[in-house]
Design an enzyme around this catalytic site. Structure first.
Site, short mmCIF file in Angstrom:
data_model
loop_
_atom_site.label_atom_id
_atom_site.label_comp_id
_atom_site.label_asym_id
_atom_site.label_seq_id
_atom_site.Cartn_x
_atom_site.Cartn_y
_atom_site.Cartn_z
N ASP A 11 0.85 -1.20 0.00
CA ASP A 11 0.00 0.00 0.00
C ASP A 11 0.89 1.26 0.00
O ASP A 11 0.89 2.06 0.93
CB ASP A 11 -0.96 0.01 1.21
N ASP A 16 6.71 1.06 1.90
CA ASP A 16 6.40 0.11 0.82
C ASP A 16 7.24 0.43 -0.42
O ASP A 16 7.76 -0.46 -1.08
CB ASP A 16 4.93 0.20 0.42
N ASN A 40 -2.40 2.88 3.44
CA ASN A 40 -1.74 4.17 3.69
C ASN A 40 -2.49 5.31 3.03
O ASN A 40 -2.52 6.43 3.54
CB ASN A 40 -0.30 4.14 3.17
N THR A 125 2.83 -6.07 2.58
CA THR A 125 3.30 -4.94 3.40
C THR A 125 2.20 -3.91 3.65
O THR A 125 2.47 -2.77 4.00
CB THR A 125 4.50 -4.23 2.73
N PHE A 166 -1.07 -0.77 12.39
CA PHE A 166 -1.92 -0.22 11.32
C PHE A 166 -2.41 -1.28 10.34
O PHE A 166 -3.62 -1.40 10.09
CB PHE A 166 -1.14 0.87 10.57
N ASN A 167 -1.53 -2.07 9.73
CA ASN A 167 -1.96 -3.02 8.68
C ASN A 167 -3.00 -4.00 9.21
O ASN A 167 -3.98 -4.32 8.53
CB ASN A 167 -0.76 -3.80 8.14
N HIS A 241 9.53 0.06 8.08
CA HIS A 241 8.91 -1.21 8.44
C HIS A 241 8.95 -2.24 7.30
O HIS A 241 9.48 -3.32 7.45
CB HIS A 241 7.43 -0.98 8.81
N ASP A 242 8.38 -1.87 6.16
CA ASP A 242 8.17 -2.84 5.08
C ASP A 242 9.46 -3.42 4.50
O ASP A 242 9.49 -4.61 4.15
CB ASP A 242 7.33 -2.19 3.98
O1 RIB Z 1 2.35 0.03 10.74
C1 RIB Z 1 3.26 0.19 9.69
C2 RIB Z 1 2.68 -0.34 8.42
O2 RIB Z 1 1.53 0.41 8.07
C3 RIB Z 1 3.63 -0.20 7.22
O3 RIB Z 1 3.38 -1.22 6.31
C4 RIB Z 1 3.24 1.13 6.64
O4 RIB Z 1 3.52 1.21 5.24
C5 RIB Z 1 1.74 1.09 6.85
O5 RIB Z 1 1.17 0.35 5.78
CA CA Z 2 2.78 -0.63 4.01
#
Ligand code: RIB
Ligand code: CA
Length: 312
Positions: A11, A16, A40, A125, A166-167, A241-242
């Site tokens: 996303d 990403d 996102n 991701t 979040f994801n 993160h990703d």
């Molecule tokens: O919490 C972080 C995640 O949420 C990452 O994948 C960031 O790109 C968002 O999608």
């Molecule tokens: Ca992401």
């Protein structure tokens, strides 16, 4: 060694975009397709961002398909407060020079898996909506999935709510479907990805790389780092993160993993999307996930820098 064949469901989103860049740059990865999810930013923007990044990377031969327009059961929550109005603010990107394929993400994933002679890796991701939908529409192709390597969840502190990341929080029901399917999982949760920071020295090294991709990534990281640098997080660097998913595939030795049983909470008023990680067998279930618990941050950043030189 044969390259690792992957499909990236993402996303974009700044981190990403960096993960996508790493996948395109590495000779050890064969990126068979990219699918995009709403997370996102809105689905039109994440799709456009994937197309723009692949145009910048000179990888316009990689098929791209847009996916879900919203989570399975819930209203869409986006993270424009982190990723900006476009979802990828901070650098001027070219307009896409190619079109997405004229089929939804689920069908692109199916078309790619159908022709594989060996199972391949799905890298996820963003929210897991596309993957959940794929598993429900094409169960006959599940045996073509070697593993799902995903950024999501957390062992401990969340970033949307105290225990939710979040994801997973965007689409808890989709995550529950995916993690309960019996497919081998590798989880890169916030407990490790918040350590995966590009700090000032690393960003300066990226800034010194004289190619358009590294320059775009520099601007994107400067924008993206603003939110994490604020008081509530107060991190020294910018957590990407990703990219942990791609780095794990390329250099698993720089990560520490532990087996566990993973399920996802979907009923909680305060905890919907929480990744419940059982290391101690308290749920009497066999392990279904390798949980990444630590990384060698410097070697992680060095890998990113090396890969960005691919575009010199
Ligand atoms: O919490 C972080 C995640 O949420 C990452 O994948 C960031 O790109 C968002 O999608
Ligand atoms: Ca992401």
């Amino acid at each position: 060694m044969k390259p690792e064949k992957i499909i990236l469901d993402c996303d974009p989103g700044h981190d990403d975009a960096l993960a996508l860049t790493m996948a395109v740059a590495s000779e050890q990865i064969e990126l068979l397709g990219v699918t995009t999810s709403a997370g996102n930013q809105t689905p039109d923007k994440t799709l456009n961002n994937a197309l723009r990044m692949l145009t910048l990377l000179g990888a316009t031969d990689i098929p791209v398909a847009g996916g879900n327009h919203r989570p399975l059961m819930r209203d869409l929550k986006i993270a424009d407060y982190v990723h900006g109005e476009t979802g990828l603010d901070g650098a001027d990107l070219p307009e896409p020079t190619f079109e997405p394929v004229h089929q939804p993400a689920v069908e692109l994933i199916a078309d790619i898996l159908r022709v594989q002679t060996e199972p391949i890796t799905l890298v996820v991701t963003g929210p897991m909506t596309n993957i959940a939908l794929f598993l429900r529409v094409h169960p006959e192709l599940e045996n073509k999935i070697k593993q799902v390597v995903f950024m999501g969840g957390a062992v401990g502190q969340g970033n949307v709510y105290p225990t939710t990341e979040f994801n997973m929080a965007v689409d808890p029901e989709a995550a529950k479907i995916v993690v309960n399917e019996g497919i081998p999982l590798v989880m890169a949760g916030l407990n490790v990805t918040l350590k995966a920071q590009i700090c000032h020295d690393g960003l300066e090294k990226i800034r010194q790389i004289n190619n358009p991709v590294a320059q775009a990534i520099t601007g994107q990281m400067e924008f993206y780092g603003k939110w994490y640098g604020q008081d509530e997080f107060g991190l020294a660097g910018t957590p990407v993160h990703d990219p942990c998913t791609i780095a794990y595939l390329l250099k698993p030795e720089i990560f520490e993993t532990h087996p566990a049983y993973l399920d996802v909470e979907t009923q909680g008023q305060l905890t919907a999307g929480e990744t419940v990680v059982d290391f101690a067998g308290l749920m009497n279930q066999k392990p279904n996930v390798k949980v990444i618990m630590d990384l060698d941050r410097q070697r992680f950043v060095d890998l990113i820098i090396d890969l960005l030189h691919h575009f010199d």
